[in-house]
Scaffold this active site. Structure first.
Site, PDB file in Angstrom:
ATOM      1  CG  ASP A  15      -1.999  -1.031   1.179  1.00 27.83           C
ATOM      2  OD1 ASP A  15      -2.328  -1.469   0.063  1.00 27.83           O
ATOM      3  OD2 ASP A  15      -2.487  -1.437   2.240  1.00 27.83           O
TER       4      ASP A  15
ATOM      5  NE  ARG B 284      19.869   5.822 -33.197  1.00 26.02           N
ATOM      6  CZ  ARG B 284      20.110   5.625 -31.908  1.00 26.02           C
ATOM      7  NH1 ARG B 284      20.677   6.579 -31.191  1.00 26.02           N
ATOM      8  NH2 ARG B 284      19.799   4.481 -31.322  1.00 26.02           N
TER       9      ARG B 284
END
EC number: 2.7.1.11
Length: 772
Positions: free
Chosen positions: A158, A462
């Site tokens: 949790d 690129r």
């Protein structure tokens, strides 16, 4: 000889039960304990084993915890124990510890387990006195065991323990939830369904909140922030609105402890019935339950548990009579020690605030990161019209190789820009697309469903700007672009640097620019973590798990595995820790033939034990001459008659796959924070109907640095960059190399280990954002 004779990993678990990552912690505590010269005992079945004693307390050796790092649950068992809550039970537990000479206890569990351990510690002196009076132990034995040191590791899916960024098991639970959401998404879109997904979180909405943020859920219920009265009408109206806009899917996430403003529980079935009755949508409920506790631990949980386990041993080693019982915690990417009862007190304050309906305070007490998650979720979940149209246009592009999380960053950046009133352009194929005019205006719904997609939806190249600078400038002028958000790897950073350096020649480039680092290599200066690196580590780890498993039926085999990363060894190192590799060769940690010889001898010795398999990782550019094939030939030749070798090149599978919860959440938050920063800078540099920005701080890399999100000017980062090898000159993760080697049983001096500092937990410290 050390001042303490034993370490005892594993206390009673939190009431909810076991979780992923515990075995990695047991392994790290055991091995580090042996490493520093202590006797190490494993206590089976939690506090019950502590009370019962006998065969439940066994001395461990190095091999006792071999090949467990990838297993879920805990190999030494876990049990609830009523007896330990009584004085008589704790007296028996003390007798059992003294019998084995154990005066140092490492407890892995939730706040209940850790509080119990602190009570045990505070009573220790009285318990020993009672044992002496009863004639069960002598005065001398009591004197020898006069002090009990306690250190805790917080295990809770949790993430409800105040003071730590992440508890053990949380990240793995999020992985399980996202796997289910991704599966549900495909079926729900096919049938135009609404899904109500119930996740764990009786008192804490962290799992629901992060999974809601990482999936773009339509509606979210968490205990810390109950919906306003009349929420039923608003929710149904919003669901109907998104469906009418063409959405084929609605997801509602509800924490099991969800309540309304009066404190009445909101059940998943109530929400489902409401949607069916009001809207007539085909609606299904999925309750995840203990699925969230099971399965293989994620890479993050394995590394976190290993780091915390080693730090726990050092905390015990360095404890004095004045040292309070502490928990080992994560702060940014650093281990720290926190006084146990300070953490427990603030955790109780959260529950008290919720019980007294002080919900805003409860969210603040959960910490700044929780509060930010909640605010960003509310901002992005539903389109709100901008109060006024801004005069600014922002363009977004992806540059470099694809990386998981890019799409999450684009989605949040587009949506927050629309909230700010900006015109937002999407550019296809990076700087090349910007030069060719592949630019289109996008709206709120154009990025719907992008969160869980891997790769780059915009397309990426690129190409660097210097090859097409004039055409880029022409399109910046044509579309009147005043802000450029570049999401990508080293090329993105280098490209923006080129644009900044061309400002003297082209006035059109005096605009606001921001880089969100996104690359599996994690080699962009200005950030500790790049988008996509967590997903890549998990992909490499899962492959290595399978490779190791394939050796379980084949005796004496060593695998040489090549990872990507260019010259950056982050991927190799972190994957190596997560899979318990014997070695990981990287460019940043130079090695010689003598090191290789030592590694081969190390594996040869290992093969003479019960563990008859080895795993060696090699970063693709770690050495010009010691190639993967060279290592294979070396290990094969030296291991002849003892073990055989196999090569695996992981290649582009490390770039693929759905983003992990971390990368979805991280990308979402970076997208929001980058655009908010750009908006502020655009306002500052706007004068007489135009933007003019040429200061260093108008073009930055956004990144997570230790605890905070920082904006670093690209011109300053240039000074600390190795452009030849495409690396930052300093990299924080090199500290992890020590952990990798120590847990693989290489003899290294403890003087190189940097211990975590003792910090304190207050309401003020919780208000400081500690990363993600």
């Amino acid at each position: 000889a050390l001042s303490f004779p034993g370490l005892c990993p594993r206390g009673c678990p939190p009431l909810e039960g076991t979780l992923q990552g515990m075995n990695a912690a047991v392994r790290a505590v055991t091995r580090m304990g042996i490493y520093v010269g202590a006797k190490v005992f494993l206590i089976y079945e939690g506090y019950e084993g502590l009370v019962e004693g006998g065969d439940n307390i066994k001395q461990a050796n190095w091999l006792s915890v071999s090949n467990i790092i990838q297993l879920g649950g805990t190999v030494i068992g876990s049990a609830r124990c009523k007896a330990f809550t009584t004085r008589a039970g704790r007296l028996r537990a003390a007798r059992n510890l003294v019998e084995h000479g154990i005066t140092n206890l490492c407890v892995i569990g939730g706040d209940g387990s850790l509080t119990g351990a602190d009570i045990f510690r505070s009573e220790w002196g009285e318990l020993l006195e009672e044992l002496v009076q009863d004639g069960q132990i002598s005065e001398e034995v009591a004197q020898e065991n006069s002090r009990l040191n306690i250190v805790g590791l917080v295990g809770s899916i949790d993430n409800d323990f105040c003071g730590t960024d992440m508890t053990i098991g949380t990240d793995s639970a999020l992985h399980r939830i996202m796997e289910v959401i991704d599966a549900i998404t495909t079926t729900a879109q096919s049938h135009q369904r609404t899904f109500v997904l119930e996740v764990m979180g009786r008192h804490c909405g962290y799992l629901a909140l992060v999974s809601g943020l990482a999936s773009g859920a339509d509606w979210l219920f968490i205990p810390e922030s109950p919906p306003e009265d009349g929420w039923e009408d608003l929710m149904c109206e919003r669901l109907g609105e998104t469906r009418s806009r063409g959405s084929r899917l609605n997801i509602i996430i509800i924490a099991e402890g969800a309540i309304d403003r009066s404190g009445k529980p909101i059940s998943s079935n109530y929400v489902k019935d409401l949607v069916v009755q009001r809207l007539g949508f085909d609606t299904r409920v999925t309750v995840l339950g203990h699925v969230q506790r099971g399965g293989t631990p994620s890479a993050f949980d394995r590394v976190l548990s290993s780091k915390m386990g080693m730090e726990a041993v050092m905390a015990l080693l360095e404890a004095t009579p004045d040292t309070p019982a502490c928990v080992v915690s994560l702060s940014g990417n650093q281990s720290v020690r926190l006084p146990l009862m300070e953490c427990v007190q603030v955790t109780k304050d959260v529950q008290k605030a919720m019980d007294e309906k002080r919900f805003e305070e409860a969210i603040q007490l959960r910490g700044r990161s929780f509060e930010n998650n909640w605010n960003i979720y509310k901002l992005l979940a539903h389109q709100k019209p901008a109060q006024e149209k801004s005069p600014f246009s922002v363009a977004i592009l992806n540059v470099g190789a694809p990386a998981a999380g890019m799409n999450a960053a684009v989605r949040s950046a587009v949506r927050i820009s629309i909230c700010q009133g900006h015109t937002i352009y999407a550019v296809s194929d990076g700087f090349e697309g910007l030069a060719k005019g592949q630019i289109r205006e996008v709206g709120w719904h154009d990025v719907a469903g992008w969160l869980g997609r891997g790769g780059s939806m915009l397309g990426t190249k690129r190409t660097l700007p210097k090859t097409c600078m004039e055409k880029i400038v022409e399109n910046v002028r044509k579309f009147n672009i005043q802000g450029l958000l570049v999401i990508g790897g080293f090329e993105a950073y280098e490209g923006v640097l080129q644009l900044v350096e061309a400002r003297g020649q082209y006035e059109e480039l005096c605009i606001i620019m921001c880089v969100i680092p996104a690359t599996i290599s994690n080699n962009v200066p200005g950030t500790d973590f790049s988008l996509g690196s967590d997903t890549a580590v998990n992909a490499a780890m899962e492959s290595c798990d399978r490779i190791k498993q394939s050796a379980s039926g084949t005796k004496r085999r060593v695998f040489i595995v090549e990872t990507m990363g260019g010259y950056c060894g982050y991927l190799s190192t972190v994957t190596g820790i997560a899979v318990g590799a014997d070695a990981a060769y990287v460019y940043e940690d130079p090695f010689t033939i003598h090191d290789l010889k030592a590694n081969v001898e190390h594996l040869t010795d290992k093969m003479k034990t019960d563990i008859q398999r080895g795993l060696v990782l090699r970063n693709e550019k770690c050495h010009e001459h010691y190639t993967t094939e060279f290592l294979y030939n070396l290990y094969s030749s030296e291991g002849k008659g003892i073990f055989d070798c196999r090569i695996n090149v992981l290649g582009h599978l490390q770039q693929g796959g759905a983003p992990t919860p971390f990368d979805r959440n991280y990308g979402t938050k970076l997208g929001v924070k980058a655009v908010l920063w750009m908006s502020e800078k655009l306002e500052e540099s706007y004068c007489k109907g135009r933007v003019f920005a040429n200061s260093d701080d108008s073009a930055c890399v956004i990144g997570l640095r230790k605890k905070v999100v920082a904006f670093s000017p690209v011109t300053e980062l240039k000074k600390v960059t190795d452009f030849e090898h495409r690396l930052p000159q300093e990299q924080w993760w090199l500290n992890l190399r020590l952990m990798l080697k120590m847990l693989a049983n290489y003899q290294i001096s403890l003087t190189e280990y940097i211990s975590g500092k003792m910090e304190h937990v207050t309401r003020r410290t919780l208000s400081i954002e500690k990363g993600f």
